[in-house]
Structures are given as structure tokens and as C-alpha cells.
Design a protein around this motif. Structure first.
Motif, short mmCIF file in Angstrom:
data_model
loop_
_atom_site.label_atom_id
_atom_site.label_comp_id
_atom_site.label_asym_id
_atom_site.label_seq_id
_atom_site.Cartn_x
_atom_site.Cartn_y
_atom_site.Cartn_z
N ASP A 226 1.36 -5.86 10.71
CA ASP A 226 2.44 -5.49 9.80
C ASP A 226 2.23 -4.04 9.35
N LYS A 227 3.22 -3.20 9.60
CA LYS A 227 3.02 -1.77 9.32
C LYS A 227 2.81 -1.49 7.84
N PHE A 228 3.39 -2.31 6.97
CA PHE A 228 3.21 -2.04 5.54
C PHE A 228 1.84 -2.52 5.06
N ASP A 229 1.32 -3.58 5.68
CA ASP A 229 -0.07 -3.95 5.40
C ASP A 229 -1.00 -2.81 5.82
N TYR A 230 -0.69 -2.23 6.96
CA TYR A 230 -1.50 -1.13 7.48
C TYR A 230 -1.42 0.08 6.55
N ILE A 231 -0.23 0.46 6.16
CA ILE A 231 -0.05 1.62 5.27
C ILE A 231 -0.79 1.40 3.96
N THR A 232 -0.72 0.16 3.45
CA THR A 232 -1.41 -0.14 2.19
C THR A 232 -2.91 0.06 2.31
N GLU A 233 -3.50 -0.43 3.40
CA GLU A 233 -4.94 -0.30 3.58
C GLU A 233 -5.33 1.16 3.81
N MET A 234 -4.53 1.90 4.57
CA MET A 234 -4.80 3.33 4.77
C MET A 234 -4.76 4.08 3.44
N THR A 235 -3.83 3.70 2.58
CA THR A 235 -3.71 4.36 1.28
C THR A 235 -4.92 4.08 0.41
N LYS A 236 -5.41 2.85 0.45
CA LYS A 236 -6.62 2.51 -0.30
C LYS A 236 -7.81 3.34 0.20
N THR A 237 -7.95 3.41 1.52
CA THR A 237 -9.08 4.13 2.11
C THR A 237 -9.07 5.59 1.73
N ALA A 238 -7.87 6.18 1.66
CA ALA A 238 -7.74 7.60 1.33
C ALA A 238 -7.66 7.84 -0.17
N ALA A 239 -7.85 6.80 -0.98
CA ALA A 239 -7.75 6.91 -2.43
C ALA A 239 -6.40 7.51 -2.84
N GLY A 240 -5.38 7.20 -2.05
CA GLY A 240 -4.03 7.66 -2.36
C GLY A 240 -3.72 9.07 -1.92
N ARG A 241 -4.69 9.78 -1.40
CA ARG A 241 -4.49 11.18 -1.02
C ARG A 241 -3.99 11.30 0.42
N LEU A 242 -2.79 10.82 0.65
CA LEU A 242 -2.15 10.95 1.96
C LEU A 242 -0.64 10.91 1.77
N ASP A 243 0.07 11.27 2.81
CA ASP A 243 1.52 11.19 2.82
C ASP A 243 1.90 9.90 3.55
N GLN A 244 2.32 8.88 2.80
CA GLN A 244 2.62 7.60 3.41
C GLN A 244 3.70 7.70 4.48
N ARG A 245 4.58 8.67 4.35
CA ARG A 245 5.64 8.83 5.35
C ARG A 245 5.06 9.14 6.73
N LEU A 246 3.95 9.86 6.75
CA LEU A 246 3.32 10.17 8.03
C LEU A 246 2.68 8.92 8.65
N VAL A 247 2.05 8.10 7.82
CA VAL A 247 1.45 6.87 8.34
C VAL A 247 2.54 5.94 8.86
N LYS A 248 3.65 5.85 8.15
CA LYS A 248 4.78 5.02 8.60
C LYS A 248 5.34 5.56 9.92
N LEU A 249 5.43 6.87 10.03
CA LEU A 249 5.92 7.49 11.26
C LEU A 249 5.00 7.15 12.43
#
Length: 666
Positions: A226-249
Motif C-alpha cells: 500500500d503506497k500510503f503505508d509506505y509513505i507513512t513509514e518513510m516519513t517516520k524514518t525521516a523524522a518528517g524531513r521529506l517531501d511526501q509528494r516525491l515519495v508518492k511520485l
């Protein structure tokens, strides 16, 4: 002490050294009295202060030149290129030594395919001659008034039009012929753009272990993410310091990029495997089975050599009309009226080449993980917990610095990808000096969740965590290291651990092969033991002594760990039961562990069109950045439980950048 400019020095040194050699040869034909008179008459007596002088310069790694002088000649030369990062450079030492001796100066021809190393050797040789001649050399560059510019960044080079020896015109210029650059070049070529790739080395390299979601390979096996599960975990790992739009892309386009690569591989008879998951039920850490790796074994490039990703994609790009220039490092970008319109590069002869790119420049030079000055300035805390560098050659920050000079916004937090797979001698400490010493060994099974202790012989961390987790925890240890302890049943335990990605050492559930097998690791043990980084002992007490750990404490820790194994419950740190292992069967093994660098993860921030953005977050027209030169995607630590997250982003965004540059020229 007499002062002279470097170019002037090189000319004087060359002329003087050659004159001295001639005088010495003439003197050899005369008796000692005549020789002294001849040498004095010719003005060549005492050119050098006899002795041995050494200088080190930065090439792709470091190069050291040591020269011994009489009063009138260079009598011995030793060149150490062992710390360079490509074979042609490492193996060039003897050729450089012979050339320097023959020339009796630093003015020698470079070694083909090792232009960066050649320049470093000549500069180091010039420094040795300078020392022997007692000359203080003034650098030709004007020293700028301190304006707050970091030393690692420096100022953008100023290159006059009169210094340009060649001008080239293309539509898309790709700077860097590695993973991101080759995917970008192929994409630009497929979309009809006249494309030129320049690279500072003799060829590019493409990483394996490529991450994706919804590739046909995953669909065939039944892997669903699930891409949103993935985006959520990536965001946790980066402590929120990422652009979620890029991960979704990435989640939406990565499957297509991998399928495209699979087609290119299939054209050359190479299978692409999905590294399936699903056999680790009960793990405390979320794993995403995103990995894909080519099966290179048995492939043939038509000349009897095993294929690789760079060969496959370069050959394909050539069929599209893409052109390549190697040994051509970028010096700076060209920006006119707010748009990046090309770049200035240096050719093999040291001349400057202007490259006009009407549709855009794609920067993909691989980050800065081989630039220790940048690492010391930006990531000292990470440099303190690593002892080995496995970066792809050429990753010295050239692209990032050029983009900053052109107005690009650099990530405000800095991080690197580190794996816990370096083995040190017991008295060694991690850091830059240890990396450059060449004394560290690769310990691939360092990521296996065996018992790990600190310098007090005590357990301190759940060994089933991420690769970087225990390395960051090492910051709280006395020597910034940890120690891995295991027994003779380790091959059985490794199969029950069911690890993921490149740490896995036996086949995946669908039969995909691991990067390295436990059998091959076992074959490396004798060499590691001989080198003094792996210890095999009959008792825990003896092992503790070899590693420099307190025996009583280590014996108590092992006893407690065996008790937890018998219970099948880790009451101390909560490790999963299937990742517990006993330490009972002699002989016992121990390794002092630290980190292994793969790449840096911070870079120039980009938007969804792959355009670099400026400090106001506005896109810079004509400038695209991909791979480890790009930012806004990772921070703090690498999400290694998504296999190929970095390489997958690189290939997906490289493909996207090539298409957008070729068709839109934003």
C-alpha cells in the motif's frame, strides 16, 4: 624563502630538473674534480636539498608521492595509488613512477583512463620538488575575502571565454554516467532529444538492488504494498524531513521504471528477480519487499566478460544516438537570465569545454561520500561511526557544489547511508583516518542479528533492528563500536533469522538469490582471521581477551543470552524469538564492528518535475537533479527495510528527468 606561482614553479622545476639531469650525466663522465667544476660552472650545483620528501593529494581517493633527491637529481620515486577507487588508477603506480623518473619533473603525460589520478600525482610530485628546492608556492587562485562561504564549498570558478578550447551543442546534457545518469540519458534519447553524457571517470556504474512498487515481477509473485503505508513509514524514518509528494511520485512510477529496465536486461539474456518477502511474520520492524536485482552470473557481453548494468544501458543508449565523453569532469554550470543553459567541463588535456544544452542539464554525479572534507564539515557525527567506504567512484560532491553555485537549495539536514558491515582490528577506532588506512575489512554478515555487545562486554541494543540503528547507538559507546559474538552453529542460525534485502544470505521465498551467500562468507573467514579482524577461540574468555573485552562480563552476558534463547523470549531487549541464537558450540567467533558507507543521502532539493529549487523553493529552469545529488527525500537514517529505496528512487527519477527535459525543457 623565494616565492613563485604554481604554474611558474612547474615550468621552472621542469627546466631546472632536466638541466640538472644533463649536468649530472656529464659529470659522471669526468673525474670528481672536473665534475664539481662543471656543475658549478653550469649553475646547477645545489638545486635540491638532498633528502626524501612526501606529498599527498586528492584524486578519487588519495594519492601519495615520495621522492628522494640528490643535490642535482631525482634519484627515486614511489607512488601510492592504492587508495584510489577504480582499478586502472590503483594499478597505475609503477607507470607514474617510471614517468616521473624519466622526466625528472612533474610534467608527465597522464595515464589513459585515470585523468583525475594523473592530476593528483603531478600535483603531489610538484609539491615534493617544491620542498626539495626550498620554494614556497603561491596558489594562482585569488584568495577571497571571508564572506561566510564554507571551506568545503568554496567559490564558483571564474573561467574566461579565452580559456575555452572547445564548444559543443546538445539538447540534453547529463552530468554523470552512473545509475541515475544512464537511466536519464536513455529516457532523453527515447524521447528524441540530442543527448550528451559526460563523466569524470572512464565509465559509469549502475547499482543493483532496485526498489519499486507494483512492478510486474511483484505482481507475478503476489507482493502488494500500500503506497500510503509506505509513505507513512518513510516519513517516520525521516523524522518528517521529506517531501511526501516525491515519495508518492516514486510509488506511482517506480514499477514502470523497473519493468523498462527488465526489458533492457531481457534483451541481453539477463533475468531480473524480485526479492520477495513474507517469511518474517512476527518481526517488530515493518519490512517492504521492494527489491529487484539482476542475475548477472552466466551473462556475456559478447567479448567473454560478464555483463553489468552500465554496459547494458550504455550500449542501449548508443543505439538511441546518445553520445558519451569520459574523463570530462564538470567544473561549473552555465546560467543565463535565470536559466541553466549548459556547463563548462574540463577535458583530458586540462582545457575547458563549453557545452550548450538547449533543453536542460541533468546533474547526477553521485553525492559526496568520497569527499572527506565535506563529510567532516557536514556529518562529523556519522563519520565517527564508520570505518570503510564502498561508494561508487567519483562521488566527491562536484554536482552538489555546482548546483549550489547556480542557486540551488541544499538540504538543511545531512545524512549518509551506512551499513553495519565493517570489521576493525581491536585497537582501531572508526573515522576518516581508519577509512584511509585501508586496514578495515568487509564483514557482510555484520547485519545478522547475532549477540552484540559494547566495550564493557554488555548487551545494549536489540540486534534485530535496522542496519544504522546499532551504529547510531554506538555513539553512546566508549569506542563508537560494537562487537559481534557467535558460535560454530552460525550457519544454521542465519537461515532462521530470515533477514531482508542485501543482508539476507540464503534464497528468498520465491527462489531469488541473495547478494552474498553464507557459504561465501564462510570461505572468507581464514583471510579475516589472518588479517586480525576476526577471532576464532575455544573459550569465551579467550575470545574476550583477543577482542580486548572484560572476560567476566562477556561470560555473564553470553550466559544470560543463552538463557533467553532457551526460553524463546528476549526479556531484556524484545528481539523476536526466531532471531535469537545460542552461543554454546566452540569454537567461538568475535568481530569488532563499525559502519560501512555506501553514499550520502542529502542533496539539492527538487520539485516533482525534478527541477532543482532555489532558496525560495522556486524551480530553476533548465536544471534537473537526480540520485544522490538530489534531496528532499531522506533524512536522519536510511530505510533499509525497503530494499533498494535509494537506487529505486534514482532510477525512477532519472527516467522521469530525462523524459521531462527532452519533451518539456522546463
Amino acid at each position: 624563502m623565494k616565492k613563485i606561482s604554481r604554474k611558474g614553479f612547474l615550468r621552472v622545476a621542469a627546466m631546472t630538473a632536466r638541466s640538472a639531469t644533463t649536468a649530472a650525466a656529464l659529470a659522471a663522465c669526468q673525474n670528481s674534480g672536473e665534475a664539481a667544476a662543471s656543475s658549478a660552472a653550469s649553475g646547477n650545483a645545489g638545486i635540491y636539498t638532498p633528502g626524501t620528501y612526501t606529498a599527498t593529494e586528492t584524486g578519487m581517493g588519495t594519492v601519495t608521492v615520495t621522492m628522494t633527491f640528490s643535490d642535482s637529481a631525482i634519484t627515486e620515486v614511489k607512488v601510492d595509488t592504492s587508495k584510489e577507487t577504480i582499478d586502472v588508477a590503483v594499478n597505475s603506480a609503477e607507470e607514474f613512477q617510471e614517468a616521473l623518473m624519466a622526466a625528472q619533473s612533474a610534467e608527465i603525460d597522464g595515464v589513459s583512463g585515470a585523468s583525475i589520478t594523473s592530476k593528483a600525482v603531478k600535483k603531489a610530485a610538484a609539491s615534493c620538488i617544491e620542498q626539495a628546492m626550498g620554494l614556497a608556492v603561491e596558489e594562482e587562485e585569488t584568495v577571497a575575502v571571508d564572506d561566510g562561504t564554507p571551506a568545503w564549498l568554496g567559490h564558483e570558478p571564474e573561467i574566461a571565454d579565452s580559456e575555452i578550447v572547445e564548444t559543443l551543442d546538445t539538447e540534453v546534457l547529463v552530468v554523470g554516467g552512473g545509475t541515475g545518469g544512464l537511466f536519464a540519458a536513455c529516457s532523453a534519447g527515447e524521447n528524441g532529444a540530442k543527448t550528451l553524457v559526460i563523466d569524470k571517470l572512464t565509465s559509469g556504474g549502475v547499482r543493483d538492488d532496485l526498489g519499486a512498487i507494483d512492478s510486474r515481477y511483484q505482481k507475478e509473485w503476489g507482493t502488494k504494498i500500500d503506497k500510503f503505508d509506505y509513505i507513512t513509514e518513510m516519513t517516520k524514518t525521516a523524522a518528517g524531513r521529506l517531501d511526501q509528494r516525491l515519495v508518492k511520485l516514486w510509488a506511482e512510477e517506480s514499477g514502470e521504471a523497473i519493468d523498462w529496465y527488465g526489458d533492457r536486461l531481457a534483451e541481453r539474456g539477463v533475468e531480473l528477480w524480485h526479492e520477495a518477502g513474507g517469511d518474517d511474520e512476527g518481526s517488530r520492524y515493518i519490512h517492504f519487499a521492494t527489491g529487484h536485482s539482476p542475475k548477472w552470473e552466466g551473462s556475456d557481453d559478447g567479448e567473454g566478460n560478464q555483463l553489468n548494468g552500465a554496459k547494458v544501458l550504455t550500449d542501449y543508449a548508443l543505439t538511441l544516438g546518445v553520445e558519451f565523453r569520459y574523463n570530462t569532469p564538470m567544473v561549473k554550470l552555465i546560467k543565463e537570465n535565470g536559466r541553466v543553459t549548459g556547463a563548462i567541463a574540463e577535458n583530458e588535456d586540462g582545457g575547458y569545454v563549453r557545452i550548450n544544452a538547449s533543453k536542460g542539464v541533468i546533474v547526477a554525479t553521485g553525492g559526496y561520500s568520497l569527499n572527506y572534507d565535506m563529510l567532516e564539515a557536514l556529518q562529523p557525527e556519522n563519520l565517527a561511526i564508520v570505518g570503510l567506504n564502498g561508494s561508487i567512484p567519483g562521488a566527491t560532491g562536484d554536482g552538489i557544489k555546482a548546483c549550489i553555485w547556480a542557486g540551488g537549495k541544499f538540504d538543511e539536514t545531512h545524512s549518509m547511508m551506512m551499513f553495519d558491515r565493517a570489521a576493525l582490528k581491536p585497537d582501531a577506532v572508526p573515522g576518516r583516518a581508519q577509512i584511509e588506512s585501508g586496514e578495515t575489512s568487509m564483514f557482510w554478515m555484520g547485519s545478522q542479528p547475532f549477540l552484540k555487545v559494547n566495550s564493557k562486554g554488555e548487551r545494549f541494543f536489540n540486534e534485530s533492528g535496522t542496519y544504522e540503528g546499532i551504529l547510531h547507538a554506538d555513539e553512546f559507546n566508549k569506542d563508537h563500536c560494537h562487537y559481534t559474538i557467535f558460535d560454530s552453529d552460525w550457519t544454521t542460525y542465519i537461515q532462521s533469522f530470515k533477514t531482508h534485502g542485501c543482508s539476507r544470505m540464503f534464497p528468498f521465498p520465491n527462489g531469488a538469490e541473495p547478494n552474498r551467500t553464507y557459504q561465501s562468507m564462510e570461505e572468507s573467514f581464514p583471510g579475516m582471521i589472518e588479517k586480525g579482524v576476526l577471532f576464532q577461540c575455544d573459550t569465551i574468555a579467550e575470545l574476550a581477551e583477543k577482542l580486548g573485552l572484560p572476560a567476566d562480563a562477556l561470560e555473564a552476558t553470553v550466559e544470560r543470552y543463552n538463557e533467553l534463547y532457551d526460553k524463546g523470549v528476549d526479556e531484556d531487549f524484545g528481539k523476536e524469538s526466531f532471531r535469537l541464537s545460542a552461543v554454546r558450540k566452540a569454537p567461538f567467533y568475535g568481530v569488532k564492528n563499525t559502519g560501512f558507507i555506501l553514499c550520502t543521502m542529502d542533496g539539492i532539493q527538487i520539485d516533482q518535475n525534478m527541477n532543482a529549487v532555489d532558496t525560495n523553493n522556486e524551480p530553476i529552469p533548465g536544471l534537473y537533479v537526480v540520485g544522490n545529488d538530489s534531496g528532499a527525500y531522506f533524512s536522519a537514517t536510511y530505510p533499509n527495510l525497503s530494499t533498494g529505496a535509494a537506487c529505486g528512487r534514482t532510477v525512477t527519477f532519472g527516467r522521469r528527468a530525462g523524459r521531462i527535459a527532452a519533451t518539456c525543457g522546463i
